[in-house]
Design a protein around this motif. Structure first.
Motif, short mmCIF file in Angstrom:
data_model
loop_
_atom_site.label_atom_id
_atom_site.label_comp_id
_atom_site.label_asym_id
_atom_site.label_seq_id
_atom_site.Cartn_x
_atom_site.Cartn_y
_atom_site.Cartn_z
N ALA A 67 9.86 -30.58 7.55
CA ALA A 67 8.24 -31.18 7.37
C ALA A 67 7.49 -30.71 8.86
O ALA A 67 6.41 -30.45 8.71
CB ALA A 67 8.27 -32.63 7.48
N ALA A 68 8.09 -30.72 10.01
CA ALA A 68 7.53 -30.14 11.17
C ALA A 68 8.71 -29.88 11.99
O ALA A 68 9.83 -30.17 12.02
CB ALA A 68 6.66 -31.52 11.63
N ASP A 75 3.47 -32.94 20.00
CA ASP A 75 2.15 -32.75 19.99
C ASP A 75 1.46 -34.11 19.51
O ASP A 75 0.19 -34.39 20.14
CB ASP A 75 1.93 -31.56 19.33
CG ASP A 75 2.16 -30.38 20.01
OD1 ASP A 75 2.46 -30.35 21.45
OD2 ASP A 75 2.13 -29.27 19.53
N ALA A 76 1.99 -34.89 18.37
CA ALA A 76 1.06 -36.03 17.92
C ALA A 76 1.72 -37.22 18.54
O ALA A 76 0.89 -38.23 18.46
CB ALA A 76 1.54 -35.69 16.45
N HIS A 171 0.94 -44.73 14.38
CA HIS A 171 0.22 -45.55 14.97
C HIS A 171 -0.03 -45.00 16.46
O HIS A 171 -0.26 -46.01 17.05
CB HIS A 171 1.04 -46.88 15.05
CG HIS A 171 1.12 -47.63 13.51
ND1 HIS A 171 0.37 -48.03 13.02
CD2 HIS A 171 2.39 -47.47 12.91
CE1 HIS A 171 0.62 -48.26 11.76
NE2 HIS A 171 1.85 -48.05 11.62
N VAL A 172 -0.26 -43.56 16.50
CA VAL A 172 -0.59 -43.48 17.79
C VAL A 172 -2.16 -43.07 17.87
O VAL A 172 -2.80 -42.39 17.02
CB VAL A 172 0.14 -42.08 17.96
CG1 VAL A 172 -0.12 -41.65 19.74
CG2 VAL A 172 1.70 -42.28 17.99
N GLU A 173 -2.77 -43.65 18.77
CA GLU A 173 -4.18 -43.35 18.88
C GLU A 173 -4.74 -41.90 19.21
O GLU A 173 -3.98 -41.34 20.00
CB GLU A 173 -4.96 -44.48 19.67
CG GLU A 173 -4.80 -45.93 19.19
CD GLU A 173 -5.73 -46.82 20.20
OE1 GLU A 173 -6.06 -46.35 21.14
OE2 GLU A 173 -5.35 -48.01 20.03
N ALA A 180 -3.61 -33.37 12.59
CA ALA A 180 -4.21 -32.52 11.38
C ALA A 180 -3.32 -31.52 11.34
O ALA A 180 -2.85 -30.72 10.37
CB ALA A 180 -5.60 -31.86 11.79
N ARG A 181 -2.99 -30.47 12.36
CA ARG A 181 -1.87 -29.59 12.30
C ARG A 181 -0.53 -29.91 11.61
O ARG A 181 0.09 -29.41 11.16
CB ARG A 181 -1.55 -29.06 13.81
CG ARG A 181 -2.88 -28.40 14.17
CD ARG A 181 -2.46 -27.45 15.66
NE ARG A 181 -2.22 -28.22 16.51
CZ ARG A 181 -2.93 -28.88 17.46
NH1 ARG A 181 -4.18 -28.65 17.46
NH2 ARG A 181 -2.42 -29.59 18.70
N LEU A 182 -0.07 -31.26 12.15
CA LEU A 182 1.04 -31.86 11.67
C LEU A 182 1.10 -32.01 10.12
O LEU A 182 2.00 -31.68 9.39
CB LEU A 182 1.46 -32.99 12.36
CG LEU A 182 2.89 -33.63 12.09
CD1 LEU A 182 3.69 -32.74 12.77
CD2 LEU A 182 2.87 -34.92 12.69
N ALA A 183 -0.15 -32.39 9.73
CA ALA A 183 -0.38 -32.55 8.19
C ALA A 183 -0.17 -31.14 7.42
O ALA A 183 0.52 -31.25 6.27
CB ALA A 183 -1.48 -33.27 7.95
#
Length: 352
Positions: A67-68, A75-76, A171-173, A180-183
Motif C-alpha cells: 500500500a505504501a 512523511d504522513a 488522525h494526524v493534523e 495525498a501522495r500516500l493515497a
C-alpha cells in the motif's frame, strides 16, 4: 636519630619496588579497560534502544501488501517504528468498509506515542455523496482525489473497475500533501494487487486551497450564478456554507445550520466518470437529459463525459410538524435549478 624504613620495597630504585609499581599500573589499566568496555556497552545499548524506539531500523520497508513504503508512511505520520495489523477477514484484493489494514507508527523513548494509518479500498455504488466534503482540498492532473482533515482518497487508475477508491484515514493534523501522495501510492498498490491498471498514477503536484466558511448568498447559492431555490420561510437562523475551490474531480458545497443541527445540505458535481458505478433508475422521471442513477444523484453527458449532480441532506428537524422538514421545501425546483446553474458552471451543454 636515623629514620627507620617500614618497607624496603618503597625504595623505587629496588627491583621489588619496580615490580610492585608495574603490577599496580597494569591493574589500573585493566580496570580502565573494563570500565571503558562497560561504558561502551551501555552506550551501544542506549543507542540501540533509541534507534529501536525512535526509528524504523530493521523494520518493514513497506506496509499492507505494498500500500505504501515506510518513507511514505513516515512523511504522513511522522518518524518511528512501523508495524501493521490486518482485520480478521482482510483480503489484499477485497473491497469493503471492514477490509482494512492498519499501519502503526510507534515513537518515544519513555512516553510512547502511536499514530495509525488505515488503508481501505471502498466501492462507490450509491453515487458520490459519501465522499463529498466542502472542506476538501482537491487534486487531479492524472490522479483524481481529495484530502480532508482526517481522510485522503484517490480513485484507482484506468483499467480498474469504476467506483473504486483508495482511502487513507489518519488522525494526524496537517501533512495534506504527504497524505495525498500516500493515497495515490495506495491506489497504485491496490491496482497492482488486482492486476487491473493501464498505467501508474502520478503523485499529485498541488492541492486546491481549502474553502472558507462564509454566509450564503441566497440569490447565488454556493457561488453558482442563478442558483436561488426558495428557502423555507421558517428557517430564519444563521447558516454557513463551505465550497471547494476547484471543480475536478468533485466540487462540493455544504450548507450547515447553527451548531451543526440537522443534516447539512450537500450539493456536489462529480466531473470524473470513474468516480461511481451507477445505472439509470427505469421508473424515475428524467430532468431533461439528466437521469436518476442513485439516491439524490443524477447523471448527464457533458462534453462527451458522464457527470454526476448530487443533492443530499438538507433535513431540518426544527422545521418538522407540518411546516416541512427540508431547508428547501420544493425539492424538484432545487434539482432543476441545480442542474441548470451547475451545468453552466462546468461548461455543460443545456441539460433542461
Amino acid at each position: 636519630m636515623r629514620a627507620v624504613k617500614i618497607n624496603d620495597n618503597e625504595d623505587s630504585g629496588t627491583p621489588a619496588g619496580l615490580a610492585e609499581r608495574t603490577s599496580a599500573t597494569r591493574a589500573r589499566k585493566r580496570r580502565l579497560v573494563v570500565v571503558t568496555l562497560a561504558l561502551s556497552l551501555i552506550l551501544a545499548g542506549a543507542t540501540g534502544f533509541a534507534a529501536y524506539r525512535l526509528t524504523n531500523v530493521g523494520g518493514p520497508g513497506s506496509v499492507c501488501d505494498g500500500a505504501a513504503t515506510a518513507d511514505q508512511v513516515h512523511d504522513a505520520a511522522g518518524p518511528g517504528r512501523i508495524s501493521e495489523y490486518k482485520s480478521g477477514f482482510y483480503d489484499r484484493t477485497g473491497v469493503s468498509t471492514g477490509n482494512t489494514c492498519i499501519a502503526t507508527v510507534t515513537s518515544g523513548l519513555f512516553e510512547t506515542s502511536k499514530k495509525e494509518v488505515w488503508f481501505t479500498v471502498r466501492p462507490n455504488q450509491e453515487g458520490p455523496r459519501e465522499f463529498a466534503a466542502g472542506n476538501a482540498r482537491l487534486f487531479s492532473g492524472g490522479s483524481a482525489g481529495a484530502v480532508t482533515p482526517d481522510l485522503a482518497w484517490a480513485l484507482l487508475p484506468e483499467g480498474c473497475p469504476k467506483g473504486l477508491r483508495a482511502e487513507v484515514r489518519t488522525h494526524v493534523e496537517g501533512h495534506d500533501e504527504a497524505r495525498a501522495r500516500l493515497a495515490v501510492a495506495f491506489a497504485n498498490g491496490a491496482a497492482r494487487n488486482r492486476s487491473c491498471a493501464d498505467h501508474v498514477l502520478p503523485a499529485p503536484t498541488s492541492l486546491s486551497a481549502r474553502g472558507a466558511e462564509t454566509d450564503p448568498d441566497w440569490n447565488n447559492l454556493c457561488g453558482l450564478p442563478g442558483l436561488a431555490p426558495a428557502k423555507d420561510p421558517n428557517a430564519q437562523w444563521a447558516y454557513r456554507q463551505q465550497v471547494t475551490t476547484a471543480f475536478d474531480p468533485i466540487w462540493t458545497c455544504t450548507i450547515s445550520g447553527p451548531n451543526k443541527l440537522g443534516l447539512p445540505q450537500i450539493l456536489a458535481i462529480t466531473t470524473e466518470p470513474r468516480a461511481a458505478t451507477a445505472t439509470p433508475h427505469p421508473d424515475a422521471d428524467p430532468y431533461g437529459r439528466a437521469k436518476l442513477v442513485a439516491r439524490g444523484t443524477y447523471a448527464a453527458t457533458c462534453q462527451g463525459r458522464e457527470v454526476y449532480f448530487t443533492i443530499d441532506g438538507g433535513h431540518e428537524a426544527a422545521l418538522a410538524g407540518g411546516r416541512g422538514d427540508y431547508l428547501f421545501s420544493d425539492q424538484k425546483d432545487l434539482v432543476r435549478q441545480f442542474l441548470t446553474a451547475g451545468g453552466k458552471a462546468i461548461g455543460c451543454e443545456p441539460i433542461l
